[in-house]
Design an enzyme around this catalytic site. Structure first.
Site, PDB file in Angstrom:
ATOM      1  N   ARG A   1       0.858  -1.179   0.000  1.00  0.00           N
ATOM      2  CA  ARG A   1       0.000   0.000   0.000  1.00  0.00           C
ATOM      3  C   ARG A   1       0.893   1.228   0.000  1.00  0.00           C
ATOM      4  O   ARG A   1       1.704   1.406   0.898  1.00  0.00           O
ATOM      5  CB  ARG A   1      -0.865  -0.056   1.260  1.00  0.00           C
ATOM      6  CG  ARG A   1      -2.050   0.834   1.224  1.00  0.00           C
ATOM      7  CD  ARG A   1      -2.914   0.558   2.413  1.00  0.00           C
ATOM      8  NE  ARG A   1      -2.296   0.955   3.662  1.00  0.00           N
ATOM      9  CZ  ARG A   1      -2.965   1.317   4.737  1.00  0.00           C
ATOM     10  NH1 ARG A   1      -4.274   1.308   4.730  1.00  0.00           N
ATOM     11  NH2 ARG A   1      -2.347   1.672   5.829  1.00  0.00           N
TER      12      ARG A   1
ATOM     13  N   THR B   1      -0.658   7.614  -1.068  1.00  0.00           N
ATOM     14  CA  THR B   1      -1.969   7.549  -1.730  1.00  0.00           C
ATOM     15  C   THR B   1      -2.870   6.488  -1.101  1.00  0.00           C
ATOM     16  O   THR B   1      -4.081   6.482  -1.330  1.00  0.00           O
ATOM     17  CB  THR B   1      -1.797   7.196  -3.212  1.00  0.00           C
ATOM     18  OG1 THR B   1      -1.246   5.871  -3.293  1.00  0.00           O
ATOM     19  CG2 THR B   1      -0.879   8.168  -3.922  1.00  0.00           C
TER      20      THR B   1
ATOM     21  N   ASP C   1       0.999  -2.528  12.339  1.00  0.00           N
ATOM     22  CA  ASP C   1       1.351  -2.987  10.989  1.00  0.00           C
ATOM     23  C   ASP C   1       1.605  -4.493  11.024  1.00  0.00           C
ATOM     24  O   ASP C   1       2.596  -4.955  11.598  1.00  0.00           O
ATOM     25  CB  ASP C   1       2.606  -2.233  10.504  1.00  0.00           C
ATOM     26  CG  ASP C   1       2.885  -2.541   9.041  1.00  0.00           C
ATOM     27  OD1 ASP C   1       2.998  -3.742   8.701  1.00  0.00           O
ATOM     28  OD2 ASP C   1       2.970  -1.598   8.243  1.00  0.00           O
TER      29      ASP C   1
ATOM     30  N   ASP D   1       4.984  -5.812   9.516  1.00  0.00           N
ATOM     31  CA  ASP D   1       6.134  -5.504  10.372  1.00  0.00           C
ATOM     32  C   ASP D   1       6.150  -6.375  11.618  1.00  0.00           C
ATOM     33  O   ASP D   1       7.214  -6.809  12.069  1.00  0.00           O
ATOM     34  CB  ASP D   1       6.114  -4.020  10.778  1.00  0.00           C
ATOM     35  CG  ASP D   1       6.590  -3.119   9.659  1.00  0.00           C
ATOM     36  OD1 ASP D   1       7.285  -3.622   8.748  1.00  0.00           O
ATOM     37  OD2 ASP D   1       6.272  -1.911   9.693  1.00  0.00           O
TER      38      ASP D   1
HETATM   39  C1  PRP Z   1      -1.142  -4.211   4.720  1.00  0.00           C
HETATM   40  C2  PRP Z   1      -2.064  -5.396   4.900  1.00  0.00           C
HETATM   41  C3  PRP Z   1      -2.945  -5.307   3.681  1.00  0.00           C
HETATM   42  C4  PRP Z   1      -3.063  -3.820   3.485  1.00  0.00           C
HETATM   43  C5  PRP Z   1      -4.399  -3.389   4.018  1.00  0.00           C
HETATM   44  O1  PRP Z   1      -0.138  -4.497   3.839  1.00  0.00           O
HETATM   45  O2  PRP Z   1      -1.380  -6.616   5.016  1.00  0.00           O
HETATM   46  O3  PRP Z   1      -2.402  -5.933   2.546  1.00  0.00           O
HETATM   47  O4  PRP Z   1      -2.024  -3.198   4.241  1.00  0.00           O
HETATM   48  O5  PRP Z   1      -4.613  -2.048   3.744  1.00  0.00           O
HETATM   49  P1  PRP Z   1      -5.753  -1.559   2.755  1.00  0.00           P
HETATM   50  O6  PRP Z   1      -6.986  -2.348   3.091  1.00  0.00           O
HETATM   51  O7  PRP Z   1      -5.867  -0.111   3.074  1.00  0.00           O
HETATM   52  O8  PRP Z   1      -5.296  -1.797   1.346  1.00  0.00           O
HETATM   53  P2  PRP Z   1       1.054  -3.449   3.518  1.00  0.00           P
HETATM   54  O9  PRP Z   1       0.681  -2.618   2.337  1.00  0.00           O
HETATM   55  O10 PRP Z   1       1.442  -2.737   4.770  1.00  0.00           O
HETATM   56  O11 PRP Z   1       2.215  -4.399   3.014  1.00  0.00           O
HETATM   57  P3  PRP Z   1       3.059  -5.523   3.798  1.00  0.00           P
HETATM   58  O12 PRP Z   1       2.134  -6.694   4.048  1.00  0.00           O
HETATM   59  O13 PRP Z   1       4.133  -5.849   2.821  1.00  0.00           O
HETATM   60  O14 PRP Z   1       3.572  -4.914   5.086  1.00  0.00           O
HETATM   61  N1  URA Z   2      -2.182  -2.518   7.256  1.00  0.00           N
HETATM   62  C1  URA Z   2      -1.763  -2.974   8.463  1.00  0.00           C
HETATM   63  O1  URA Z   2      -0.837  -3.801   8.552  1.00  0.00           O
HETATM   64  N2  URA Z   2      -2.374  -2.498   9.571  1.00  0.00           N
HETATM   65  C2  URA Z   2      -3.370  -1.621   9.499  1.00  0.00           C
HETATM   66  O2  URA Z   2      -3.899  -1.238  10.557  1.00  0.00           O
HETATM   67  C3  URA Z   2      -3.784  -1.155   8.236  1.00  0.00           C
HETATM   68  C4  URA Z   2      -3.174  -1.630   7.126  1.00  0.00           C
END
Ligand code: PRP
Ligand code: URA
Length: 211
Positions: free
Chosen positions: A106, A110, A202, A205
């Site tokens: 994400r 944006t 997160d 993370d």
């Molecule tokens: C997180 C989560 C989802 C997304 C949710 O991933 O695992 O994929 O955010 O957010 P949204 O509903 O607003 O799209 P992230 O983009 O942080 O990537 P990662 O899993 O690589 O940390």
């Molecule tokens: N992605 C995450 O990992 N945590 C949140 O709370 C939202 C998006």
């Protein structure tokens, strides 16, 4: 809020384990372990409608008809990275399931999902798919992941999230009203950075120890 196609799995074991995930003092080892356990419990509920057929089995006592899975083709598709944390928990119950991968992150400014990887089983169009991602926040990532699967001509798609925000549910319902959503909690909403409140922070993370 319209709860059509939304399944909140609130089994006491799920609520207890989710409270552990939410705790900021839970370290990476326990966080991973509990994400996996939650995925197993959610899988049990999300596969409740798998079709059965009658089979004849000979027990040590007699021969009788019993129920067995029809062998309907399934696949799970974790959304990288955080969805990977749910894979082992599903494999505990369905060890032979095929696994596709979608890489999405994400954009922090944006909040739009950006694709960076995609690898599916060759017969994915014939499979029912469960998309795995612990967090459903704005719903942008989930909606894009579902659209990918539809582009592969997958007909039956379920979405499995550990925590969902109302915004994410509404987005998926609007973009993909045919998709069933399974989650263990429906939280209050999103903060100004798009994080779920109260949420768990997160997920990627915390699973991979990157912060
Ligand atoms: C997180 C989560 C989802 C997304 C949710 O991933 O695992 O994929 O955010 O957010 P949204 O509903 O607003 O799209 P992230 O983009 O942080 O990537 P990662 O899993 O690589 O940390
Ligand atoms: N992605 C995450 O990992 N945590 C949140 O709370 C939202 C998006």
């Amino acid at each position: 809020m319209n709860m059509e196609n939304v399944h909140i799995l609130d089994h006491p074991l799920l609520q207890h384990k989710l409270a552990i995930l939410r705790d900021q003092n839970t370290g990476v080892k326990d966080f991973r372990q509990v994400v996996s356990e939650i995925a197993t419990l959610m899988c049990y509920e999300a596969t409740r409608d798998l079709p059965l057929e009658e089979v004849e089995i000979t027990t040590p006592i007699t021969t009788a008809k019993f129920k067995s899975l029809t062998g309907k083709k399934l696949a799970i598709v974790p959304v990288l990275r955080a969805g990977l944390g749910m894979v082992d928990g599903i494999l505990t119950l369905i060890p032979s399931v095929k696994v596709g991968h979608i890489g999405l992150y994400r954009d922090p400014d944006t909040l739009e999902p950006v694709e960076y990887y995609c690898k599916m089983p060759s017969d994915i169009a014939e499979r029912d798919v469960i998309i795995l991602d612990p967090m459903l926040a704005t719903g942008g990532s989930a909606s894009a992941a579902i659209q990918f699967m539809k582009n592969y001509e997958v007909k039956h798609i379920k979405l499995m999230n550990i925590i969902a925000a109302p915004e994410g549910i509404e987005r998926v319902q609007r973009d993909h009203p045919d998709v069933d959503i399974y989650c263990a909690a429906l939280d209050q909403g999103l903060n100004e950075h798009g994080y779920i409140v109260p949420g768990l922070g997160d997920a990627g993370d915390r699973i991979f120890g990157t912060k």
